[in-house]
Design an enzyme around this catalytic site. Structure first.
Site, PDB file in Angstrom:
ATOM      1  N   LYS A 183       0.845  -1.197   0.000  1.00  0.00           N
ATOM      2  CA  LYS A 183       0.000   0.000   0.000  1.00  0.00           C
ATOM      3  C   LYS A 183       0.876   1.241   0.000  1.00  0.00           C
ATOM      4  O   LYS A 183       1.609   1.490   0.963  1.00  0.00           O
ATOM      5  CB  LYS A 183      -0.908   0.044   1.223  1.00  0.00           C
ATOM      6  N   GLY A 190       4.075   2.974  13.696  1.00  0.00           N
ATOM      7  CA  GLY A 190       4.906   1.784  13.864  1.00  0.00           C
ATOM      8  C   GLY A 190       4.596   1.087  15.176  1.00  0.00           C
ATOM      9  O   GLY A 190       4.460  -0.138  15.249  1.00  0.00           O
ATOM     10  N   GLU A 248      10.691   0.627   9.964  1.00  0.00           N
ATOM     11  CA  GLU A 248      11.673   1.672   9.685  1.00  0.00           C
ATOM     12  C   GLU A 248      10.968   2.978   9.999  1.00  0.00           C
ATOM     13  O   GLU A 248      10.075   3.394   9.258  1.00  0.00           O
ATOM     14  CB  GLU A 248      12.103   1.564   8.214  1.00  0.00           C
ATOM     15  N   CYS A 253      13.565  10.407   6.645  1.00  0.00           N
ATOM     16  CA  CYS A 253      13.609   9.847   7.997  1.00  0.00           C
ATOM     17  C   CYS A 253      15.006   9.992   8.608  1.00  0.00           C
ATOM     18  O   CYS A 253      15.142  10.144   9.805  1.00  0.00           O
ATOM     19  CB  CYS A 253      13.168   8.401   7.997  1.00  0.00           C
ATOM     20  N   GLU A 301      10.834  14.999  15.823  1.00  0.00           N
ATOM     21  CA  GLU A 301      11.052  14.975  14.375  1.00  0.00           C
ATOM     22  C   GLU A 301      10.101  15.982  13.725  1.00  0.00           C
ATOM     23  O   GLU A 301       8.894  15.924  13.928  1.00  0.00           O
ATOM     24  CB  GLU A 301      10.747  13.562  13.866  1.00  0.00           C
TER      25      GLU A 301
HETATM   26  P1  NAI Z   1       2.199   7.639   8.682  1.00  0.00           P
HETATM   27  O1  NAI Z   1       3.116   6.832   9.490  1.00  0.00           O
HETATM   28  O2  NAI Z   1       0.845   7.912   9.189  1.00  0.00           O
HETATM   29  O3  NAI Z   1       2.013   6.961   7.235  1.00  0.00           O
HETATM   30  C1  NAI Z   1       2.890   6.043   6.628  1.00  0.00           C
HETATM   31  C2  NAI Z   1       2.069   4.959   5.960  1.00  0.00           C
HETATM   32  O4  NAI Z   1       1.322   4.221   6.917  1.00  0.00           O
HETATM   33  C3  NAI Z   1       1.042   5.452   4.976  1.00  0.00           C
HETATM   34  O5  NAI Z   1       0.961   4.562   3.891  1.00  0.00           O
HETATM   35  C4  NAI Z   1      -0.256   5.416   5.772  1.00  0.00           C
HETATM   36  O6  NAI Z   1      -1.402   5.307   4.981  1.00  0.00           O
HETATM   37  C5  NAI Z   1      -0.060   4.177   6.600  1.00  0.00           C
HETATM   38  N1  NAI Z   1      -0.802   4.131   7.851  1.00  0.00           N
HETATM   39  C6  NAI Z   1      -1.260   5.158   8.618  1.00  0.00           C
HETATM   40  N2  NAI Z   1      -1.883   4.697   9.711  1.00  0.00           N
HETATM   41  C7  NAI Z   1      -1.810   3.339   9.657  1.00  0.00           C
HETATM   42  C8  NAI Z   1      -2.241   2.295  10.511  1.00  0.00           C
HETATM   43  N3  NAI Z   1      -2.878   2.528  11.662  1.00  0.00           N
HETATM   44  N4  NAI Z   1      -1.983   1.017  10.156  1.00  0.00           N
HETATM   45  C9  NAI Z   1      -1.322   0.748   9.021  1.00  0.00           C
HETATM   46  N5  NAI Z   1      -0.900   1.701   8.165  1.00  0.00           N
HETATM   47  C10 NAI Z   1      -1.125   2.975   8.484  1.00  0.00           C
HETATM   48  O7  NAI Z   1       2.905   8.982   8.338  1.00  0.00           O
HETATM   49  P2  NAI Z   1       2.179  10.335   7.926  1.00  0.00           P
HETATM   50  O8  NAI Z   1       0.944  10.576   8.694  1.00  0.00           O
HETATM   51  O9  NAI Z   1       2.016  10.320   6.502  1.00  0.00           O
HETATM   52  O10 NAI Z   1       3.242  11.366   8.408  1.00  0.00           O
HETATM   53  C11 NAI Z   1       3.227  11.796   9.765  1.00  0.00           C
HETATM   54  C12 NAI Z   1       4.619  11.936  10.304  1.00  0.00           C
HETATM   55  O11 NAI Z   1       5.255  10.670  10.236  1.00  0.00           O
HETATM   56  C13 NAI Z   1       5.532  12.836   9.522  1.00  0.00           C
HETATM   57  O12 NAI Z   1       5.387  14.153   9.889  1.00  0.00           O
HETATM   58  C14 NAI Z   1       6.870  12.274   9.878  1.00  0.00           C
HETATM   59  O13 NAI Z   1       7.274  12.798  11.102  1.00  0.00           O
HETATM   60  C15 NAI Z   1       6.632  10.819  10.015  1.00  0.00           C
HETATM   61  N6  NAI Z   1       7.000  10.051   8.819  1.00  0.00           N
HETATM   62  C16 NAI Z   1       8.156   9.358   8.843  1.00  0.00           C
HETATM   63  C17 NAI Z   1       8.557   8.669   7.737  1.00  0.00           C
HETATM   64  C18 NAI Z   1       9.808   7.897   7.724  1.00  0.00           C
HETATM   65  O14 NAI Z   1      10.305   7.553   6.672  1.00  0.00           O
HETATM   66  N7  NAI Z   1      10.360   7.528   8.842  1.00  0.00           N
HETATM   67  C19 NAI Z   1       7.798   8.689   6.504  1.00  0.00           C
HETATM   68  C20 NAI Z   1       6.551   9.398   6.591  1.00  0.00           C
HETATM   69  C21 NAI Z   1       6.206  10.069   7.714  1.00  0.00           C
END
Ligand code: NAI
Length: 777
Positions: A190, A246, A263, A297, A392
Site C-alpha cells: 500500500k 509503527g 523503519e 527519515c 522529528e
Molecule cells: P504515517 O506513518 O501515518 O504513514 C505512513 C504509511 O502508513 C502510509 O501509507 C499510511 O497510509 C499508513 N498508515 C497510517 N496509519 C496506519 C495504521 N494505523 N496502520 C497501518 N498503516 C497505516 O505517516 P504520515 O501521517 O504520513 O506522516 C506523519 C509523520 O510521520 C511525519 O510528519 C513524519 O514525522 C513521520 N513520517 C516518517 C517517515 C519515515 O520515513 N520515517 C515517513 C513518513 C512520515
C-alpha cells in the site's frame, strides 16, 4: 558593473521539465485508478483525489481500499506464492532484471510523475530516487540468483504486507518489493495516500515484464487500508513511516506470528568538528536537511557544531541558505521543492511556531504564491531539552546546538530516543573512526551524508525501528529457516510431597550483578523431582528484574572487550562445565525424570565452544558501494537482552541463548527454566569461577509470566527473547512496543534444542551498523 558583480547577480534561468508525458499517461488511464490485484487493475471505486502539492491541481482519482479489496489482494498473493517460490532463484532473477530494465527505460516518466505527485525537485527524483530504485531491482535480481547457493537454509516467508510512506514513493516501494520477490515471497503493497501514482505506474511495469499474476498486488488508500493489511492473513508486515503508527502496528501484530520490520523516524545528528572542511560540511548539510524538503527519515536535522567554529559556521550556513532556490519542482534549477501536502505544511508551521527558544533564520528566498512551500529554516542556539531538538519535524527545518569536546558531541548526539543515522565531519580520520562506533545509530556517514545503496543495509536502532533494508542483512527480513516448526508443548513442573531428598536446606538464590541475591518477594517455591524434594528457588518479581537489568546495564564494559577475550571466557565456562558434567547430568535427570542429562550437558559444552569459536569470527563486511568510498558493515551487540529460557532443556536452553549473546558483547538477564530451575542456579557457580565480569550474566528464577512483562517494558532492555513453554509472545510484543524493542518470541512453536541454531542466535544478538567512509581514488 564589475565582472564579479555580474557573476554574483547572474541568476539561473528557468529550466522546466515537461510534464506532458506524465499527464498523457494519466489521461491514458482515464485519470482514475482502481487497485492492482492479481495482475490487473480493478474498476475504480469511491476514493480520494491525488494532488500536485506544488500547484494544488488534481492529478488523478484514487480508490480507497475496502476489506474486500484487501482480502482479494492477499488471496491473489497467497495463491501465486508457491509457484513463484518454486520458480527458483534464477527464474525469479529474470523477472527482477526485466523490471529493473523497464524502470530504466521509463526513468524520465517515473521521475516527472514522482515530482508532480510528491513535490520533490526533479533533480532529486531524476538523479536519486529513480536510479536507486532501479539499482535495488538489479541488486536483488542478483540476490535471487544467489539464493540457493548462498542461503541454502533459507526459505520464503510467504505473503508480505508492505506499507510505505510518501517521502520516497517509488524508492520505498523498491526497497520493499525487490528483496521480497527475490526471496520467493509475494506482496500486497500500500503506497501512502498522498503519493500513489508511481506505485500504480510500477504496476503497469509488472504487467509489461510479464510478472506472474498475483506476485505483486497494490492497493491504495489511507491508514484504514493499512490497518486492514496489518490484520489480514499475511506472514509479514514491513512498514516505513511514523513511530506512532509503527508502535500501533507492533501492538496489532503482537503474538500473531507475523514477522515485522519497522523503519521509523529519526532526529539524526550532524556533527561538525572544528577541523572539518567547513564549506564541504555546509554543502553536506544542504543535502542532509534540505534534500526532499527535509522529509527524510534520516535527515541530518540536528546540527551539532564544535564551539570554536560555531559562529563562523552558522554565518556561512545562513549565507548558503539564502542562495537556495525554492520553487517549481519540475524546474531543473530548483533546490527545494514543495512539501508533500497542506497537512504536512501545517504540521511544520505549527512546530516551528510553537518554539520560543533560540534564534530563527529563514532563507531569504521568495516563496511561490501558491502551493505547499516552506522556507529553509535554521533554529540555532537550542538546548538538548528544547522540544525541537527532540521531536522529528519532517520538514526543511534544521535545529542546532554546540559542543566543546568529542565526548560531549557523542553525548549530545546520542541524547535522543531515536537511532537511525548520524553524520560526522572532520579531517581527522582517527577522530572520525573513534566517534563512529560510539554513535547510537544504524547508519553513520563520515564526511558525507544521505548516501544510500542497495548493497548497504539501512535501518535504525532504538525507536527508529528494527530490521535492515538492503544488503545481505536485509534478506533476513524476507526469509525464515527451512523446515516446519512443531507446536509448543507446555512443560509442567513435577509435583510431590514429603521430605527433601537431602536434609540440608537447598534454597538457591538468584544471580544478579555477580552476586547471589535473595528474591525481593521473600517467597520461594519447591522444586520436586521424581525422587522427592530437590530444593527451593526464589520467586523473582519486578524489583528483581529491575536489579538485574541495572546490573546488566552497568556492565557496559563487556561490549567493548575484544572477541578474543570473550572467546577465552566462553571456553573457560565450557571447561568448567565439563569438569562438573556428571553432577549437572544427575541434576537434570533428577528434575526431568529422564535419562538424557548427560547428552544435554555435552551439547551445552559444545554450544559454549561454538559461541567461543564465533566470538572473534562473526565479522561484518565491507560493501563496495558506488561512491568514492566503502560502507563498513559492523556487527554491534544489541545491548541488554532479556531471555525467558526454554523450560524443557534446563541447561541447554539457557546456554544456547546465553553463549552467542555474550559472545557478541551483549549482557543478559536470563529467566531460568520455570519447572526445572536448578540447573541454572547451579550454573552460576560455573560463571563465578570462569572470569565472567559481574553483571554480564544475570539469572532469575520464578514464573515466566511474572517476569516477562517487567523485562519487556524495561527501557534499558534492548531485546527480549522468549523460548518459554508458556506462550508469552503476545504479552511480550504488546509491551515491547513502548520503546520499540526487538523481540524474538516462539509464537507457540517449539524449538529443537538438539540442533545447533547458533547462527540464528548470533544474528539476533547483533545489529549491523553501516559506516560510510571515503576510500580510494
Ligand atoms: P504515517 O506513518 O501515518 O504513514 C505512513 C504509511 O502508513 C502510509 O501509507 C499510511 O497510509 C499508513 N498508515 C497510517 N496509519 C496506519 C495504521 N494505523 N496502520 C497501518 N498503516 C497505516 O505517516 P504520515 O501521517 O504520513 O506522516 C506523519 C509523520 O510521520 C511525519 O510528519 C513524519 O514525522 C513521520 N513520517 C516518517 C517517515 C519515515 O520515513 N520515517 C515517513 C513518513 C512520515
Amino acid at each position: 558593473m564589475t565582472v564579479k558583480e555580474i557573476f554574483e547577480t547572474m541568476d539561473y534561468g528557468p529550466a522546466p521539465e515537461s510534464a506532458a508525458e506524465a499527464l498523457a499517461w494519466l489521461v491514458d488511464q482515464g485519470d482514475k485508478f482502481g487497485h492492482y490485484i492479481d495482475g490487473a487493475f480493478t474498476k475504480p471505486g469511491k476514493g480520494f483525489d491525488s494532488r500536485n502539492p506544488a500547484t494544488g491541481e488534481v492529478l488523478a482519482k484514487l480508490t480507497q481500499a475496502k476489506q474486500a479489496d484487501v482480502d482479494a489482494a492477499v488471496g491473489a498473493a497467497r495463491k501465486a506464492q508457491p509457484k513463484w517460490e518454486k520458480l527458483g532463484g534464477a527464474g525469479r532473477a529474470r523477472y527482477l532484471y526485466a523490471i529493473a530494465r523497464l524502470l530504466q527505460k521509463h526513468s524520465r516518466l517515473f521521475a516527472v510523475l514522482e515530482s508532480m505527485d510528491n513535490g520533490k525537485p526533479i533533480r532529486e527524483s531524476r538523479d536519486i530516487d529513480i536510479p536507486l530504485a532501479q539499482r535495488h531491482f538489479y541488486y536483488h535480481a542478483g540476490m535471487a540468483q544467489l539464493m540457493e547457493s548462498e542461503l541454502p537454509d533459507a526459505q520464503a516467508l510467504g505473503v508480505c504486507g508492505q506499507i510505505i510512506p510518501w517521502n520516497f514513493p517509488l524508492l520505498m516501494l523498491s526497497w520493499k518489493i525487490a528483496p521480497a520477490l527475490a526471496m520467493g515471497n509475494t506482496v500486497v503493497l500500500k503506497p501512502a495516500e498522498y503519493t500513489s501514482l508511481t506505485a500504480l505506474l510500477f504496476a503497469d511495469i509488472c504487467t509489461q515484464a510479464g510478472l506472474p499474476k498475483g506476485v505483486v498486488n497494490i492497493v491504495t488508500g489511507d491508514g484504514a487500508a493499512g490497518e486492514m493489511i496489518v490484520n489480514s492473513d499475511v506472514d509479514k508486515i514491513a512498514f516505513t513511516g511514523s513511530t506512532v503508527v509503527g508502535r500501533r502496528i507492533r501492538e496489532a501484530t503482537a503474538g500473531s506470528g507475523k514477522e515485522l520490520t519497522l523503519e521509523l523516524g529519526g532526529k539524526s545528528a550532524y556533527v561538525v568538528f572544528d577541523d572539518a572542511d567547513i564549506d564541504s560540511a555546509i554543502e553536506g548539510l544542504v543535502d542532509a536537511i534540505w534534500f526532499n524538503q527535509g522529509q527524510v527519515c534520516c535527515a541530518g536535522s540536528r546540527l551539532l557544531v564544535q564551539e570554536g567554529i560555531a559562529d563562523r559556521f552558522h554565518e556561512k550556513l545562513r549565507a548558503r541558505m539564502d542562495m537556495l532556490r525554492i520553487g517549481d519542482p519540475l524546474d531543473k534549477c530548483i533546490d527545494v521543492g514543495a512539501v508533500v501536502d497542506p497537512v504536512q505544511l501545517q504540521t511544520i508551521k505549527g512546530m516551528v511556531e510553537s518554539n520560543t527558544a533560540g534564534h530563527v533564520h529563514q532563507a531569504a528566498c521568495e516563496l511561490p504564491e501558491n502551493g505547499c512551500y516552506y522556507p529553509p529554516t535554521l533554529i540555532s542556539g537550542l538546548e538538548t531539552s528544547d522540544p525541537l531538538m527532540q521531536e522529528e519535524i519532517f520538514g526543511p527545518v534544521l535545529v542546532s546546538s554546540t559542543f566543546r569536546t568529542p565526548e560531549e558531541a557523542v553525548e549530545l548526539a546520542n541524547n535522543t530516543r531515536y537511532g537511525l543515522a548520524a553524520t560526522v565531519w572532520t579531517e581527522n580520520v582517527n577522530l572520525a573512526l573513534d566517534i563512529a562506533p560510539k554513535l547510537v545509530a544504524g547508519v553513520v556517514w563520515v564526511n558525507a551524508t544521505n548516501l544510500f545503496d542497495a548493497a548497504a543495509g539501512f535501518g535504525g536502532v532504538r525507536e527508529s525501528g528494527f530490521g535492515r533494508e538492503g544488503g545481505w542483512e536485509g534478506l533476513a527480513a524476507y526469509t525464515k529457516p527451512k523446515g516446519k516448526a512443531k507446536p509448543l508443548a507446555k512443560v509442567e513442573a513435577t509435583t510431590g510431597e514429603g521430605a527433601p531428598v537431602d536434609p540440608i536446606d537447598r534454597t538457591a538464590k538468584m544471580y544478579i550483578g555477580g552476586k547471589q541475591a535473595r528474591p525481593d518477594s521473600g517467597y520461594s517455591k519447591p522444586v520436586w523431582g521424581k525422587s522427592g524434594l530437590l530444593g527451593h528457588v526464589g520467586l523473582g518479581n519486578r524489583k528483581d528484574v529491575r536489579n538485574a537489568v541495572e546490573a546488566a546495564a552497568g556492565a557496559k564494559g563487556w561490549s567493548k572487550t575484544t572477541g578474543h577475550l570473550r572467546a577465552q571466557v566462553l571456553y573457560y565456562i565450557g571447561e568448567n562445565l565439563s569438569a562438573r558434567a556428571d553432577e549437572f547430568a544427575v541434576r537434570i535427570d533428577a528434575m526431568t525424570g529422564k535419562k538424557d542429562g548427560a547428552k544435554e550437558v555435552e551439547a551445552s559444552i559444545q554450544r559454549l565452544f561454538t559461541a567461543a569459536a564465533w566470538a572473534d569470527k562473526y565479522d561484518g563486511q565491507v560493501h563496495g558501494v558506488p561512491i568514492r568510498g566503502v560502507a563498513i558493515a559492523m556487527k554491534e551487540p544489541v545491548g541488554v537482552i532479556g531471555a525467558l529460557c526454554a523450560d524443557e532443556a534446563p541447561l541447554l536452553g539457557l546456554v544456547s541463548a546465553m553463549a552467542p549473546a555474550i559472545a557478541m558483547g551483549n549482557r543478559v538477564v536470563l529467566a531460568a527454566s520455570e519447572p526445572y530451575p536448578l540447573a541454572a542456579t547451579d550454573f552460576y557457580q560455573i560463571l563465578e569461577t570462569s572470569d565472567v565480569p559481574a553483571g554480564v550474566v544475570n539469572i532469575l528464577t520464578g514464573s515466566h509470566a511474572e517476569l516477562a512483562k517487567p523485562l519487556a517494558s524495561h527501557l534499558n532492555v534492548d531485546a527480549v527473547w522468549s523460548f518459554s513453554s508458556t506462550d508469552l509472545s503476545k504479552e511480550i510484543e504488546v509491551v515491547s512496543a513502548g520503546n520499540i524493542k526487538r523481540t524474538w518470541v516462539n509464537n507457540a512453536t517449539a524449538f529443537d534444542w538438539s540442533v545447533d541454531h547458533s547462527r540464528r542466535f548470533l544474528q539476533a544478538a547483533t545489529e549491523v551498523k553501516n559506516i560510510w567512509v571515503p576510500y580510494g581514488e
